[in-house]
Design a protein around this motif. Sequence first.
Motif, short mmCIF file in Angstrom:
data_model
loop_
_atom_site.label_atom_id
_atom_site.label_comp_id
_atom_site.label_asym_id
_atom_site.label_seq_id
_atom_site.Cartn_x
_atom_site.Cartn_y
_atom_site.Cartn_z
N PHE A 175 0.85 -1.20 0.00
CA PHE A 175 0.00 0.00 0.00
C PHE A 175 0.88 1.24 0.00
N ASN A 176 0.25 2.35 -0.33
CA ASN A 176 0.95 3.61 -0.38
C ASN A 176 0.42 4.46 0.78
N ALA A 177 1.22 4.58 1.84
CA ALA A 177 0.73 5.22 3.06
C ALA A 177 0.16 6.61 2.77
N TYR A 178 -0.97 6.90 3.40
CA TYR A 178 -1.65 8.20 3.35
C TYR A 178 -2.29 8.51 2.00
N SER A 179 -2.25 7.56 1.04
CA SER A 179 -2.96 7.78 -0.21
C SER A 179 -4.43 7.42 0.01
N PRO A 180 -5.35 8.25 -0.48
CA PRO A 180 -6.78 7.94 -0.29
C PRO A 180 -7.20 6.77 -1.18
N ASN A 181 -8.31 6.11 -0.79
CA ASN A 181 -8.85 5.04 -1.62
C ASN A 181 -9.48 5.63 -2.87
N ARG A 182 -9.13 5.12 -4.00
CA ARG A 182 -9.69 5.64 -5.24
C ARG A 182 -9.38 4.66 -6.34
N LEU A 183 -10.29 4.56 -7.30
CA LEU A 183 -10.01 3.78 -8.50
C LEU A 183 -9.67 4.78 -9.61
N VAL A 184 -8.47 4.72 -10.08
CA VAL A 184 -8.08 5.65 -11.14
C VAL A 184 -7.72 4.88 -12.40
N GLU A 185 -8.08 5.47 -13.52
CA GLU A 185 -7.76 4.86 -14.82
C GLU A 185 -7.20 5.92 -15.74
N GLY A 186 -6.30 5.53 -16.58
CA GLY A 186 -5.75 6.49 -17.54
C GLY A 186 -4.68 5.80 -18.36
N SER A 187 -4.23 6.51 -19.39
CA SER A 187 -3.14 5.93 -20.16
C SER A 187 -1.86 6.03 -19.34
#
Length: 226
Positions: A175-187
């Motif tokens: 996990f990446n500490a302090y990163s919020p939960n989110r689903l991200v998509e992109g190139s």
Amino acid sequence: MSSRRLHVGSENDLIFSPKEGISKTRLLLLLAASLVVGFVAGILIGRYATQNEDHSPPEIPDVSLPLVRDADPTISKKILDAIDPARIEANLRYLSEKPHIAGRERDFELVKQLKKIFVDSGMYVQITPYDALLSYPSDDTPNSVRILDGNNTVVYDAKADESNFSNYEGVVPPFNAYSPNRLVEGSLVYAGYGRVEDYIWLAQNNINVSGSIVIVKYGSIFRGDK
Ligand SMILES: *[C@@H]1O[C@H](CO)[C@@H](O)[C@H](O)[C@H]1NC(C)=O
Ligand SMILES: *[C@@H]1O[C@H](CO)[C@@H](O)[C@H](O)[C@H]1NC(C)=O
Ligand SMILES: *[C@@H]1O[C@H](CO)[C@@H](O)[C@H](O)[C@H]1NC(C)=O
């Protein structure tokens, strides 16, 4: 004063045992002194390893002789004899054998054990609890990274666990500490080390990272600055 033995873990894991004949206080003083002596000795051994055996101090330009000369050469021998590599190994094994993420139970167990070691050696130790915001990954919904092709078919799915090591109880999933939960998509855009000059290079080559997921590698600069 009697020699005291401290056991950590199983009965066989002897962690700290002052040798007969050296009192605890004396040993502590020796240990403190050994930090300084060890540092200086390391430098001198490195520089003068080929020095003759007559214990005459090395001549270092602009350094006063009494600074590098042993007042009593038997002291340094006593210090070196009191340091047991097997104990260093056992300590390191004990401290690192189980996952101990900050703020969780195993971490506190180690705090209490370290306190015991110091207290048993005659020192005063105080544990101060305080509240801190820490972030932990979810055990139920682990993080994942997937690469999709043009038809949204998954062509790569990163492991949510770290292979065989995940079988140990309490291993924290990636996990990446302090990163919020989110689903991200992109190139996906590769940006080298993620340095300012890497982004300048991308811009100069007409690669616009806006709305993309940028992948960068470890190294070159501090990861918190990437
Ligand atoms: C997407 O699916 C179509 C139809 O099945 C196929 O012709 C095409 O090669 C696929 N594209 C990719 C990137 O796999
Ligand atoms: C991990 O486990 C697999 C089988 O479960 C085994 O084949 C492999 O050698 C193990 N790898 C390591 C690094 O222990
Ligand atoms: C990069 O793309 C974003 C969104 O498509 C756009 O707003 C921005 O102006 C672009 N930047 C450059 C330097 O072309």
